[in-house]
Motif scaffolding. Structure first.
Motif, PDB file in Angstrom:
ATOM      1  N   GLN A  89       0.622  -1.250   0.273  1.00 11.16           N
ATOM      2  CA  GLN A  89      -0.004   0.302   0.336  1.00 11.16           C
ATOM      3  C   GLN A  89       1.366   1.486  -0.255  1.00 11.16           C
ATOM      4  N   LEU A  90       1.345   1.662  -0.853  1.00 11.10           N
ATOM      5  CA  LEU A  90       1.691   3.204  -1.209  1.00 11.10           C
ATOM      6  C   LEU A  90       0.645   4.148   0.009  1.00 11.10           C
ATOM      7  N   THR A  91       1.569   5.133   0.530  1.00  9.08           N
ATOM      8  CA  THR A  91       0.972   6.309   1.334  1.00  9.08           C
ATOM      9  C   THR A  91       2.042   7.513   0.943  1.00  9.08           C
ATOM     10  N   THR A  92       1.524   8.545   1.402  1.00  9.01           N
ATOM     11  CA  THR A  92       2.580  10.052   1.541  1.00  9.01           C
ATOM     12  C   THR A  92       2.490  10.004   2.819  1.00  9.01           C
ATOM     13  N   GLN A  93       3.330  11.081   2.674  1.00  2.91           N
ATOM     14  CA  GLN A  93       3.787  11.757   4.063  1.00  2.91           C
ATOM     15  C   GLN A  93       2.275  12.366   4.828  1.00  2.91           C
ATOM     16  N   ASN A  94       0.885  12.735   4.680  1.00  3.42           N
ATOM     17  CA  ASN A  94       0.022  13.293   4.662  1.00  3.42           C
ATOM     18  C   ASN A  94      -0.490  11.970   5.865  1.00  3.42           C
ATOM     19  N   ASP A  95      -0.225  10.527   5.585  1.00  2.00           N
ATOM     20  CA  ASP A  95      -0.840   9.800   6.086  1.00  2.00           C
ATOM     21  C   ASP A  95       0.491   9.646   7.279  1.00  2.00           C
ATOM     22  N   TYR A  96       1.085  10.055   7.546  1.00  7.15           N
ATOM     23  CA  TYR A  96       2.416   9.794   8.662  1.00  7.15           C
ATOM     24  C   TYR A  96       1.549  10.361   9.939  1.00  7.15           C
ATOM     25  N   LYS A  97       2.054   9.798  10.755  1.00  6.04           N
ATOM     26  CA  LYS A  97       2.092  10.205  12.433  1.00  6.04           C
ATOM     27  C   LYS A  97       2.566  11.175  12.738  1.00  6.04           C
ATOM     28  N   ARG A  98       2.376  11.981  13.245  1.00  5.24           N
ATOM     29  CA  ARG A  98       3.933  13.249  13.501  1.00  5.24           C
ATOM     30  C   ARG A  98       3.781  13.375  15.083  1.00  5.24           C
ATOM     31  N   MET A  99       5.325  13.057  15.307  1.00  4.17           N
ATOM     32  CA  MET A  99       5.396  12.511  16.477  1.00  4.17           C
ATOM     33  C   MET A  99       6.386  13.175  16.990  1.00  4.17           C
ATOM     34  N   PRO A 100       6.260  13.712  18.807  1.00  8.30           N
ATOM     35  CA  PRO A 100       6.891  14.848  18.940  1.00  8.30           C
ATOM     36  C   PRO A 100       8.788  13.864  19.993  1.00  8.30           C
ATOM     37  N   TRP A 101       9.516  14.795  19.360  1.00  9.45           N
ATOM     38  CA  TRP A 101      10.746  14.057  20.416  1.00  9.45           C
ATOM     39  C   TRP A 101      10.347  13.702  21.578  1.00  9.45           C
ATOM     40  N   LYS A 102      11.621  12.904  22.741  1.00 12.33           N
ATOM     41  CA  LYS A 102      10.838  12.295  23.848  1.00 12.33           C
ATOM     42  C   LYS A 102      12.006  13.807  24.172  1.00 12.33           C
ATOM     43  N   ASN A 103      12.559  14.784  23.970  1.00  8.55           N
ATOM     44  CA  ASN A 103      13.472  15.663  24.193  1.00  8.55           C
ATOM     45  C   ASN A 103      13.162  16.252  24.017  1.00  8.55           C
ATOM     46  N   GLY A 104      11.849  16.691  23.511  1.00 11.41           N
ATOM     47  CA  GLY A 104      11.039  18.191  24.265  1.00 11.41           C
ATOM     48  C   GLY A 104      11.342  18.896  22.030  1.00 11.41           C
ATOM     49  N   LEU A 105      12.113  18.665  21.698  1.00 15.80           N
ATOM     50  CA  LEU A 105      13.149  19.402  20.696  1.00 15.80           C
ATOM     51  C   LEU A 105      12.119  19.329  19.029  1.00 15.80           C
ATOM     52  N   GLY A 106      11.971  18.831  18.637  1.00 21.04           N
ATOM     53  CA  GLY A 106      11.169  19.049  17.619  1.00 21.04           C
ATOM     54  C   GLY A 106      10.117  17.661  17.651  1.00 21.04           C
ATOM     55  N   GLU A 107       9.849  17.204  16.384  1.00 21.21           N
ATOM     56  CA  GLU A 107       8.774  16.196  15.913  1.00 21.21           C
ATOM     57  C   GLU A 107       9.070  15.955  14.753  1.00 21.21           C
ATOM     58  N   ASN A 108       8.732  14.248  14.154  1.00 20.95           N
ATOM     59  CA  ASN A 108       8.677  14.179  12.555  1.00 20.95           C
ATOM     60  C   ASN A 108       7.553  12.458  12.587  1.00 20.95           C
ATOM     61  N   PRO A 109       7.579  12.718  11.023  1.00 24.26           N
ATOM     62  CA  PRO A 109       6.915  11.695  11.052  1.00 24.26           C
ATOM     63  C   PRO A 109       6.912   9.900  11.127  1.00 24.26           C
ATOM     64  N   ARG A 110       5.991   9.208  11.143  1.00 24.16           N
ATOM     65  CA  ARG A 110       6.731   8.280  11.312  1.00 24.16           C
ATOM     66  C   ARG A 110       6.156   7.656  10.796  1.00 24.16           C
ATOM     67  N   ASN A 111       6.258   7.067   9.735  1.00 26.42           N
ATOM     68  CA  ASN A 111       5.833   5.972   9.045  1.00 26.42           C
ATOM     69  C   ASN A 111       5.510   4.693   8.922  1.00 26.42           C
ATOM     70  N   LEU A 112       5.914   4.151  10.282  1.00 32.52           N
ATOM     71  CA  LEU A 112       6.343   2.561  10.612  1.00 32.52           C
ATOM     72  C   LEU A 112       6.382   2.014  12.289  1.00 32.52           C
ATOM     73  N   SER A 113       5.856   1.808  12.607  1.00 27.80           N
ATOM     74  CA  SER A 113       5.802   1.326  13.963  1.00 27.80           C
ATOM     75  C   SER A 113       5.557  -0.136  14.442  1.00 27.80           C
ATOM     76  N   LYS A 114       6.128  -1.159  15.123  1.00 28.03           N
ATOM     77  CA  LYS A 114       5.684  -1.776  15.523  1.00 28.03           C
ATOM     78  C   LYS A 114       5.684  -2.203  16.867  1.00 28.03           C
ATOM     79  N   ARG A 115       4.986  -2.407  18.383  1.00 25.67           N
ATOM     80  CA  ARG A 115       5.462  -2.534  18.162  1.00 25.67           C
ATOM     81  C   ARG A 115       5.715  -4.064  19.808  1.00 25.67           C
ATOM     82  N   GLY A 116       6.733  -3.997  20.518  1.00 27.92           N
ATOM     83  CA  GLY A 116       6.526  -5.304  20.671  1.00 27.92           C
ATOM     84  C   GLY A 116       5.744  -5.525  22.344  1.00 27.92           C
TER      85      GLY A 116
END
Length: 116
Positions: free
Chosen positions: A10-37
């Motif tokens: 499935q092809l996605t664009t950056q508009n589909d990505y979740k915006r995730m804040p950095w743990k250190n609070g200095l920015g954010e980034n798009p997350r396009n894949l995440s798998k949890r244990g």
């Protein structure tokens, strides 16, 4: 926008990505894949625009792999829990750094913002 194809992908664009804040609070980034244990992330694929020198967030227990996508790159200095010091120099696109997520990591940009 998501594009459906005739394959298992499935092809996605950056508009589909979740915006995730950095743990250190200095920015954010798009997350396009995440798998949890069971208790934490097992795999995460993200992009980040690094605009300033600074210390990376602590992800103790995980391994990190950074790939320079664009920009003039950065110097990475890592200090492990045992006090061992290592360095990485990312200068050209696709240069890679692998290090322990619990290392204290300082990024020093080479004159301009870079995308990893």
């Amino acid at each position: 926008m998501t594009f459906n194809t005739h394959s298992n992908y499935q092809l996605t664009t950056q508009n589909d990505y979740k915006r995730m804040p950095w743990k250190n609070g200095l920015g954010e980034n798009p997350r396009n894949l995440s798998k949890r244990g069971r208790k934490r992330a097992a795999l995460s694929h993200q992009q980040a625009a690094v605009k300033d020198d600074g210390v990376f967030s602590n992800f103790e227990g995980l391994s990190r792999t950074l790939v320079l996508l664009s920009g003039q790159g950065m110097q990475l200095s890592h200090k492990s829990i045992k006090g061992n010091v290592a360095e990485h120099c990312l200068k050209s696109p696709l240069d890679m750094a692998r290090f322990a997520g619990g290392d204290e990591t300082l990024a020093t940009l080479n004159n301009a913002a870079s995308k990893i």
